[in-house]
Design a protein around this motif. Structure first.
Motif, PDB file in Angstrom:
ATOM      1  N   MET A   1      10.825   6.246  -9.982  1.00 52.74           N
ATOM      2  CA  MET A   1       9.970   5.074 -10.160  1.00 52.74           C
ATOM      3  C   MET A   1       9.845   4.222  -8.895  1.00 52.74           C
ATOM      4  N   ALA A   2      10.439   4.668  -7.799  1.00 49.36           N
ATOM      5  CA  ALA A   2      10.413   3.886  -6.558  1.00 49.36           C
ATOM      6  C   ALA A   2       9.404   4.462  -5.581  1.00 49.36           C
ATOM      7  N   GLY A   3       8.935   3.602  -4.662  1.00 49.84           N
ATOM      8  CA  GLY A   3       8.012   4.017  -3.617  1.00 49.84           C
ATOM      9  C   GLY A   3       8.694   4.056  -2.266  1.00 49.84           C
ATOM     10  N   HIS A   4       7.906   3.854  -1.207  1.00 51.29           N
ATOM     11  CA  HIS A   4       8.434   3.945   0.158  1.00 51.29           C
ATOM     12  C   HIS A   4       9.520   2.901   0.399  1.00 51.29           C
ATOM     13  N   HIS A   5       9.261   1.658   0.024  1.00 51.48           N
ATOM     14  CA  HIS A   5      10.259   0.588   0.149  1.00 51.48           C
ATOM     15  C   HIS A   5      11.089   0.574  -1.139  1.00 51.48           C
TER      16      HIS A   5
ATOM     17  N   SER B   1       0.814  -1.216   0.000  1.00 49.02           N
ATOM     18  CA  SER B   1       0.000   0.000   0.000  1.00 49.02           C
ATOM     19  C   SER B   1       0.850   1.268   0.000  1.00 49.02           C
ATOM     20  N   SER B   2       2.162   1.123   0.179  1.00 46.15           N
ATOM     21  CA  SER B   2       3.028   2.285   0.366  1.00 46.15           C
ATOM     22  C   SER B   2       3.671   2.796  -0.916  1.00 46.15           C
ATOM     23  N   GLY B   3       3.432   2.102  -2.042  1.00 49.56           N
ATOM     24  CA  GLY B   3       4.058   2.517  -3.294  1.00 49.56           C
ATOM     25  C   GLY B   3       3.705   1.573  -4.418  1.00 49.56           C
ATOM     26  N   PRO B   4       4.468   1.594  -5.510  1.00 54.35           N
ATOM     27  CA  PRO B   4       4.134   0.793  -6.681  1.00 54.35           C
ATOM     28  C   PRO B   4       4.523  -0.672  -6.586  1.00 54.35           C
ATOM     29  N   TYR B   5       5.145  -1.076  -5.471  1.00 50.72           N
ATOM     30  CA  TYR B   5       5.662  -2.431  -5.330  1.00 50.72           C
ATOM     31  C   TYR B   5       4.575  -3.474  -5.573  1.00 50.72           C
ATOM     32  N   MET B   6       4.819  -4.362  -6.546  1.00 44.91           N
ATOM     33  CA  MET B   6       3.917  -5.474  -6.856  1.00 44.91           C
ATOM     34  C   MET B   6       4.566  -6.749  -6.323  1.00 44.91           C
TER      35      MET B   6
ATOM     36  N   GLN C   1      14.050  -0.141  -1.965  1.00 42.72           N
ATOM     37  CA  GLN C   1      14.891  -1.282  -2.313  1.00 42.72           C
ATOM     38  C   GLN C   1      14.100  -2.413  -2.969  1.00 42.72           C
ATOM     39  N   GLU C   2      12.780  -2.406  -2.822  1.00 41.74           N
ATOM     40  CA  GLU C   2      11.932  -3.385  -3.512  1.00 41.74           C
ATOM     41  C   GLU C   2      11.711  -2.990  -4.974  1.00 41.74           C
ATOM     42  N   ASP C   3      11.722  -1.676  -5.255  1.00 43.49           N
ATOM     43  CA  ASP C   3      11.376  -1.186  -6.586  1.00 43.49           C
ATOM     44  C   ASP C   3      12.590  -0.929  -7.474  1.00 43.49           C
ATOM     45  N   ARG C   4      13.720  -0.533  -6.864  1.00 41.05           N
ATOM     46  CA  ARG C   4      14.895  -0.148  -7.649  1.00 41.05           C
ATOM     47  C   ARG C   4      16.128  -0.864  -7.103  1.00 41.05           C
TER      48      ARG C   4
ATOM     49  N   THR D   1      23.603  10.940   2.724  1.00 40.75           N
ATOM     50  CA  THR D   1      22.820  10.981   1.489  1.00 40.75           C
ATOM     51  C   THR D   1      21.379  10.619   1.814  1.00 40.75           C
ATOM     52  N   ILE D   2      20.450  11.364   1.256  1.00 42.37           N
ATOM     53  CA  ILE D   2      19.025  11.052   1.391  1.00 42.37           C
ATOM     54  C   ILE D   2      18.511  10.615   0.023  1.00 42.37           C
ATOM     55  N   CYS D   3      18.073   9.361  -0.066  1.00 47.75           N
ATOM     56  CA  CYS D   3      17.479   8.820  -1.295  1.00 47.75           C
ATOM     57  C   CYS D   3      15.967   8.815  -1.129  1.00 47.75           C
ATOM     58  N   TRP D   4      15.249   9.256  -2.174  1.00 49.52           N
ATOM     59  CA  TRP D   4      13.803   9.359  -2.027  1.00 49.52           C
ATOM     60  C   TRP D   4      13.063   8.758  -3.221  1.00 49.52           C
ATOM     61  N   GLY D   5      12.297   7.704  -2.929  1.00 44.56           N
ATOM     62  CA  GLY D   5      11.384   7.156  -3.917  1.00 44.56           C
ATOM     63  C   GLY D   5      10.170   8.067  -4.031  1.00 44.56           C
ATOM     64  N   LEU D   6      10.022   8.706  -5.170  1.00 37.57           N
ATOM     65  CA  LEU D   6       9.013   9.760  -5.318  1.00 37.57           C
ATOM     66  C   LEU D   6       7.587   9.226  -5.389  1.00 37.57           C
TER      67      LEU D   6
END
Length: 303
Positions: A294-298, A203-208, A300-303, A263-268
């Motif tokens: 293209m990444a969401g909250h998690h 529910s936190s991002g595009p992760y399928m 590391q799951e998306d990218r 460093t701050i990485c942000w899944g938009l």
């Protein structure tokens, strides 16, 4: 482990690491409703907790510690470990109460407060990485890691924060997580593997989520009620203390005494934490910001 794009492969060592002593007496944990002695999954495993860790890469390489978010597992870094293992000794672990680490019943050796997690993190790092290291932390555990880092800057090479709660708007948990702290209903919801793992992660991002991955995330909730009790306790602790921890983190990162490369990485595509205000906070500071469109909250799951 093989990375998602099949270009990287590594051998991963799985182990239980003992770190952080129990507090108080060693009574058997009992059910909070009926007072019955609980199963082994809710009991402390000894005088010192067991942490589930995975490690890849040569011990002669620089160490990087990969810290999962809330709620998740070390498994979330399965595609990252093969990429890093060529140049780094990479270690990921399950927090106490998550995945395959110990999950003591609250009030029986560990209460899942943010202060306890900070102290426990110090114990674990002393055990797995006694020398200098870099840390990657994702999500709601970032303020805990920053508090630790502030007291141990001499140990850190680099700190990478991935979608951390950093603005005032981030202090309130999303409804998908906040529901686990509700009186009575929270205990019910936290025992539901689909709600506690699948829904909380997707529910936190595009992760399928693939079914093979969902099986890993659900397993702790299927084999014992301990994961649900821990989830209920940490959600309540987050609701109580997260705002103060975020304020402390902002102060630390903006302080002249903060000298750690950050460093701050942000899944938009994060549906839980908005990017609004993040760039404004980092402007004028010496921290690097990396956007992941293209990444969401998690992330590391998306990218």
């Amino acid at each position: 482990y093989t990375s998602a794009d099949k270009r990287f492969f590594c051998v991963v060592w799985r182990q239980l690491v003992k770190a952080h002593a129990l507090y108080g007496n060693k009574e058997k944990a009992k059910d909070p409703f009926f007072g019955l002695t609980m199963g082994s999954g809710s009991q402390s495993s000894g005088d010192v907790f067991n942490w589930f860790c995975v490690e890849a890469g040569s011990s002669s390489n620089p160490t990087v510690l990969l810290i999962h978010g809330f709620p998740s597992q070390a498994y979330s870094y399965r595609n990252v470990l093969p990429v890093l293992s060529d140049k780094y000794r990479s270690i990921a672990f399950d927090w106490l109460g998550f995945g395959f680490s110990d999950k003591p019943q609250p009030k029986y050796g560990f209460d899942y407060t943010l202060d306890e997690y900070t102290s426990a993190l110090e114990s674990l790092i002393d055990a797995v990485a006694p020398d200098k290291l870099s840390i990657v932390v994702q999500g709601y555990f970032a303020p805990i890691v920053v508090k630790y880092a502030n007291e141990h800057q001499d140990k850190l090479n680099h700190l990478i924060l991935v979608n951390p709660p950093i603005t005032d708007k981030h202090a309130k948990l999303p409804s998908t997580l906040a529901c686990f702290s509700n009186f009575l209903l929270g205990e019910v919801f936290s025992q539901d593997p689909l709600r506690a793992s699948d829904k909380a992660l997707t529910s936190s991002g595009p992760y399928m989520m693939k079914e093979e991955d969902a099986t890993v995330y659900r397993r702790p909730y299927l084999v014992s009620g301990a994961s649900g009790f821990a989830l209920n306790a940490i959600t309540r602790a987050m609701g109580k203390d997260l705002k103060a921890y975020i304020e402390s983190m902002r102060s630390i990162l903006a302080s002249d005494s903060w000298n750690t490369k950050t460093t701050i990485c942000w899944g938009l595509r994060d549906r839980w934490l908005t990017y609004d205000g993040v760039e404004d906070f980092c402007d004028g500071l010496k921290h690097n910001v990396v956007q992941l469109p293209m990444a969401g909250h998690h992330a590391q799951e998306d990218r």
